[in-house]
Design a protein around this motif. Sequence first.
Motif, PDB file in Angstrom:
ATOM      1  N   ARG A  54       0.838  -1.188   0.000  1.00 48.37           N
ATOM      2  CA  ARG A  54       0.000   0.000   0.000  1.00 48.37           C
ATOM      3  C   ARG A  54       0.887   1.258   0.000  1.00 48.37           C
ATOM      4  NH1 ARG A  54      -2.906  -3.238  -1.414  1.00 48.37           N
ATOM      5  NH2 ARG A  54      -5.076  -3.681  -0.858  1.00 48.37           N
ATOM      6  N   PRO A  55       0.329   2.445  -0.318  1.00 44.69           N
ATOM      7  CA  PRO A  55       1.174   3.618  -0.575  1.00 44.69           C
ATOM      8  C   PRO A  55       1.942   4.139   0.632  1.00 44.69           C
ATOM      9  CG  PRO A  55      -1.165   4.218  -0.621  1.00 44.69           C
ATOM     10  CD  PRO A  55      -1.095   2.732  -0.615  1.00 44.69           C
ATOM     11  N   MET A  56       1.512   3.860   1.859  1.00 47.43           N
ATOM     12  CA  MET A  56       2.241   4.340   3.034  1.00 47.43           C
ATOM     13  C   MET A  56       3.392   3.424   3.427  1.00 47.43           C
ATOM     14  SD  MET A  56      -0.882   3.124   3.509  1.00 47.43           S
ATOM     15  CE  MET A  56      -1.986   2.035   4.377  1.00 47.43           C
ATOM     16  N   ASP A  57       3.429   2.221   2.849  1.00 49.99           N
ATOM     17  CA  ASP A  57       4.404   1.239   3.299  1.00 49.99           C
ATOM     18  C   ASP A  57       5.858   1.651   3.070  1.00 49.99           C
ATOM     19  OD1 ASP A  57       2.268  -0.246   4.164  1.00 49.99           O
ATOM     20  OD2 ASP A  57       2.180  -1.504   2.366  1.00 49.99           O
ATOM     21  N   PRO A  58       6.199   2.327   1.950  1.00 49.65           N
ATOM     22  CA  PRO A  58       7.588   2.793   1.820  1.00 49.65           C
ATOM     23  C   PRO A  58       8.017   3.730   2.945  1.00 49.65           C
ATOM     24  CG  PRO A  58       6.492   2.851  -0.311  1.00 49.65           C
ATOM     25  CD  PRO A  58       5.435   2.556   0.707  1.00 49.65           C
ATOM     26  N   ASP A  59       7.107   4.578   3.416  1.00 47.12           N
ATOM     27  CA  ASP A  59       7.449   5.490   4.517  1.00 47.12           C
ATOM     28  C   ASP A  59       7.654   4.738   5.830  1.00 47.12           C
ATOM     29  OD1 ASP A  59       7.211   7.611   2.775  1.00 47.12           O
ATOM     30  OD2 ASP A  59       5.169   8.111   3.374  1.00 47.12           O
ATOM     31  N   PRO A 100      -6.692   4.313   1.096  1.00 42.85           N
ATOM     32  CA  PRO A 100      -6.203   5.353   2.013  1.00 42.85           C
ATOM     33  C   PRO A 100      -4.688   5.260   2.197  1.00 42.85           C
ATOM     34  CG  PRO A 100      -7.190   3.569   3.260  1.00 42.85           C
ATOM     35  CD  PRO A 100      -7.389   3.229   1.814  1.00 42.85           C
ATOM     36  N   LYS A 101      -4.064   6.413   2.282  1.00 41.49           N
ATOM     37  CA  LYS A 101      -2.629   6.455   2.592  1.00 41.49           C
ATOM     38  C   LYS A 101      -2.441   7.094   3.970  1.00 41.49           C
ATOM     39  CE  LYS A 101       1.864   8.385   1.417  1.00 41.49           C
ATOM     40  NZ  LYS A 101       2.641   9.325   0.571  1.00 41.49           N
ATOM     41  N   THR A 102      -1.945   6.309   4.914  1.00 44.21           N
ATOM     42  CA  THR A 102      -1.629   6.844   6.235  1.00 44.21           C
ATOM     43  C   THR A 102      -0.485   7.848   6.102  1.00 44.21           C
ATOM     44  OG1 THR A 102      -2.280   4.786   7.309  1.00 44.21           O
ATOM     45  CG2 THR A 102      -0.824   6.250   8.547  1.00 44.21           C
ATOM     46  N   VAL A 103      -0.657   9.034   6.675  1.00 41.16           N
ATOM     47  CA  VAL A 103       0.372  10.078   6.587  1.00 41.16           C
ATOM     48  C   VAL A 103       1.403   9.816   7.682  1.00 41.16           C
ATOM     49  CG1 VAL A 103       0.846  12.543   6.690  1.00 41.16           C
ATOM     50  CG2 VAL A 103      -1.285  11.710   5.645  1.00 41.16           C
ATOM     51  N   MET A 104       2.586   9.379   7.263  1.00 41.16           N
ATOM     52  CA  MET A 104       3.636   9.013   8.208  1.00 41.16           C
ATOM     53  C   MET A 104       4.691  10.093   8.398  1.00 41.16           C
ATOM     54  SD  MET A 104       2.892   6.048   9.415  1.00 41.16           S
ATOM     55  CE  MET A 104       4.451   5.779  10.254  1.00 41.16           C
ATOM     56  N   VAL A 105       4.891  10.948   7.410  1.00 44.22           N
ATOM     57  CA  VAL A 105       5.876  12.021   7.534  1.00 44.22           C
ATOM     58  C   VAL A 105       5.170  13.246   8.087  1.00 44.22           C
ATOM     59  CG1 VAL A 105       7.534  13.488   6.329  1.00 44.22           C
ATOM     60  CG2 VAL A 105       7.243  11.094   5.632  1.00 44.22           C
ATOM     61  N   TYR A 146       6.146  -8.930  -0.088  1.00 41.69           N
ATOM     62  CA  TYR A 146       4.714  -8.712  -0.283  1.00 41.69           C
ATOM     63  C   TYR A 146       4.278  -9.501  -1.509  1.00 41.69           C
ATOM     64  CZ  TYR A 146       6.769  -5.066  -3.314  1.00 41.69           C
ATOM     65  OH  TYR A 146       7.522  -4.379  -4.245  1.00 41.69           O
ATOM     66  N   SER A 147       2.950  -9.567  -1.705  1.00 37.71           N
ATOM     67  CA  SER A 147       2.448 -10.419  -2.791  1.00 37.71           C
ATOM     68  C   SER A 147       2.373  -9.692  -4.121  1.00 37.71           C
ATOM     69  CB  SER A 147       1.079 -10.987  -2.422  1.00 37.71           C
ATOM     70  OG  SER A 147       0.128  -9.944  -2.298  1.00 37.71           O
ATOM     71  N   GLY A 148       2.298  -8.367  -4.112  1.00 36.10           N
ATOM     72  CA  GLY A 148       2.166  -7.570  -5.325  1.00 36.10           C
ATOM     73  C   GLY A 148       1.496  -6.257  -4.975  1.00 36.10           C
ATOM     74  N   GLY A 149       0.630  -5.766  -5.855  1.00 36.87           N
ATOM     75  CA  GLY A 149      -0.062  -4.511  -5.598  1.00 36.87           C
ATOM     76  C   GLY A 149      -0.247  -3.730  -6.869  1.00 36.87           C
ATOM     77  N   GLN A 150      -0.895  -2.576  -6.766  1.00 37.93           N
ATOM     78  CA  GLN A 150      -1.020  -1.699  -7.917  1.00 37.93           C
ATOM     79  C   GLN A 150       0.375  -1.315  -8.414  1.00 37.93           C
ATOM     80  OE1 GLN A 150      -3.647   1.670  -7.601  1.00 37.93           O
ATOM     81  NE2 GLN A 150      -5.126   0.571  -6.304  1.00 37.93           N
ATOM     82  N   ASP A 151       0.494  -1.172  -9.735  1.00 35.80           N
ATOM     83  CA  ASP A 151       1.807  -0.879 -10.309  1.00 35.80           C
ATOM     84  C   ASP A 151       2.451   0.348  -9.684  1.00 35.80           C
ATOM     85  OD1 ASP A 151       1.552  -3.054 -11.947  1.00 35.80           O
ATOM     86  OD2 ASP A 151       0.998  -1.920 -13.745  1.00 35.80           O
ATOM     87  N   GLN A 152       1.659   1.393  -9.420  1.00 37.74           N
ATOM     88  CA  GLN A 152       2.229   2.618  -8.870  1.00 37.74           C
ATOM     89  C   GLN A 152       2.748   2.399  -7.451  1.00 37.74           C
ATOM     90  OE1 GLN A 152      -0.742   5.741  -8.339  1.00 37.74           O
ATOM     91  NE2 GLN A 152      -2.377   4.226  -8.040  1.00 37.74           N
ATOM     92  N   ILE A 165      -5.108  10.821   7.173  1.00 41.86           N
ATOM     93  CA  ILE A 165      -5.293   9.942   6.020  1.00 41.86           C
ATOM     94  C   ILE A 165      -5.329  10.793   4.749  1.00 41.86           C
ATOM     95  CG2 ILE A 165      -6.797   8.277   4.870  1.00 41.86           C
ATOM     96  CD1 ILE A 165      -5.511   7.174   7.382  1.00 41.86           C
ATOM     97  N   ASP A 166      -4.502  10.421   3.773  1.00 42.91           N
ATOM     98  CA  ASP A 166      -4.435  11.073   2.472  1.00 42.91           C
ATOM     99  C   ASP A 166      -5.239  10.222   1.481  1.00 42.91           C
ATOM    100  OD1 ASP A 166      -3.745  12.085  -0.004  1.00 42.91           O
ATOM    101  OD2 ASP A 166      -1.605  12.251   0.436  1.00 42.91           O
ATOM    102  N   TRP A 167      -6.274  10.835   0.860  1.00 40.42           N
ATOM    103  CA  TRP A 167      -7.163  10.094  -0.027  1.00 40.42           C
ATOM    104  C   TRP A 167      -6.866  10.346  -1.506  1.00 40.42           C
ATOM    105  CZ3 TRP A 167     -10.033   6.278   1.860  1.00 40.42           C
ATOM    106  CH2 TRP A 167     -10.349   6.296   3.231  1.00 40.42           C
ATOM    107  N   ARG A 168      -5.654  10.723  -1.837  1.00 39.19           N
ATOM    108  CA  ARG A 168      -5.322  11.042  -3.224  1.00 39.19           C
ATOM    109  C   ARG A 168      -5.415   9.824  -4.154  1.00 39.19           C
ATOM    110  NH1 ARG A 168       0.840  12.886  -3.185  1.00 39.19           N
ATOM    111  NH2 ARG A 168       0.154  13.805  -1.211  1.00 39.19           N
ATOM    112  N   TYR A 169      -5.380   8.613  -3.572  1.00 34.47           N
ATOM    113  CA  TYR A 169      -5.413   7.403  -4.391  1.00 34.47           C
ATOM    114  C   TYR A 169      -6.805   6.783  -4.447  1.00 34.47           C
ATOM    115  CZ  TYR A 169      -0.383   7.912  -3.943  1.00 34.47           C
ATOM    116  OH  TYR A 169       0.895   8.415  -3.967  1.00 34.47           O
ATOM    117  N   GLY A 170      -7.817   7.614  -4.350  1.00 38.53           N
ATOM    118  CA  GLY A 170      -9.175   7.131  -4.468  1.00 38.53           C
ATOM    119  C   GLY A 170      -9.607   6.344  -3.244  1.00 38.53           C
TER     120      GLY A 170
END
Length: 350
Positions: A129-134, A286-291, A145-151, A278-283
């Motif tokens: 998910r998008p917050m995982d790199p942070d 949800p992206k947890t705001v970690m920074v 991980y198993s995969g995910g959206q390309d982005q 929570i950042d909802w830019r990805y529809g």
Amino acid sequence: MVKGVRPGARRAIAVLVLAAAVLVTAACQSSPPEPTEAPTPSAEPRPVGTSQPVAVSFSPLRGTTTDPAAPAHPSLAVKIDDHEEARPQIALNRTDLVFEELVEGGITRYIAVWHSDVPDSVGPVRSIRPMDPDIVTPLGGIIAYSGGQDQFVAMMMATPLKNIVFDYDDTGLFHRADERPGPHDVILRSKEAVGRNAKLDPPPVQFAYGTADPLADPALKAAPTSKIALVFSDARNPSWDWDAGTSSWLRSQEGRADTQEGGERVRATNVVTMRVGIDWRYGEVPKTVMVGSGEVWVSSAGRTAHGTWKKDSQAAPIVLTADDGSPLRLAPGNTWIELVPKSGSVKFAP
């Protein structure tokens, strides 16, 4: 003859004089005692111990003592499923850290991190998910991980971590468990994954650690706590109960005891509860705001102290600070980090 002395007295004096003479003669004939010689110091050296000092090291993600050679391998972070059909998960009680995060549909998933005690297998493994790199970049090492959206996969691939992905793996590190329903059936051979990448650096320390009762200082104003009740959404309300007998927090989900595979209750030495945006830019994702920064509670040894959390960048660790400005320290042991949205709720019962 002594003049002026009576004859009886003269005889008495003579006896005394004769006795004195005998004593003097005896004293003159006695040999003086020979002097005692001082003991000769031993030429042998004093005995000394032959054992060498024992080196002590600390696990960077648990704060527990360990053999110096034990931490010399990378940490393994794995995206773990928490769908009802994915339970019970494998080896959660052997983790060093677990991050619980909100995903689409109001349910949660985990990023579980193993370092000090890597099991043979872990799972079920799910997508990124998008917050995982942070979350994982400060750890370095391996992410699985198993995969995910390309982005989202591209975002994770851009980090310095070694990415191990089920969708792309042809080396046999993953398998599907026949006894589990798909897609909640992907299992990682975790010990083998670490062994193949053993030359990667071990993780740096992420949190400050103290004693087994790190919140005892009155300046921290830590409140006695018997229960932690959290609400992520209408679908997820995990809780933790303090168990003095095991000196640990025992986990429940939706009012039911949470267990790992084998039936053991899921437990933690520390529970860190962070209020996050929570950042909802990805529809719908949800992206947890970690920074950034926010409110935090640290629960350890049956107490809870309030403070703030701060994370300056993707690569920076999370810093926990008490209300009095001192570091919020954890007890040595495993830690769950609950990333509770501001739209949720946090309650602590005495």
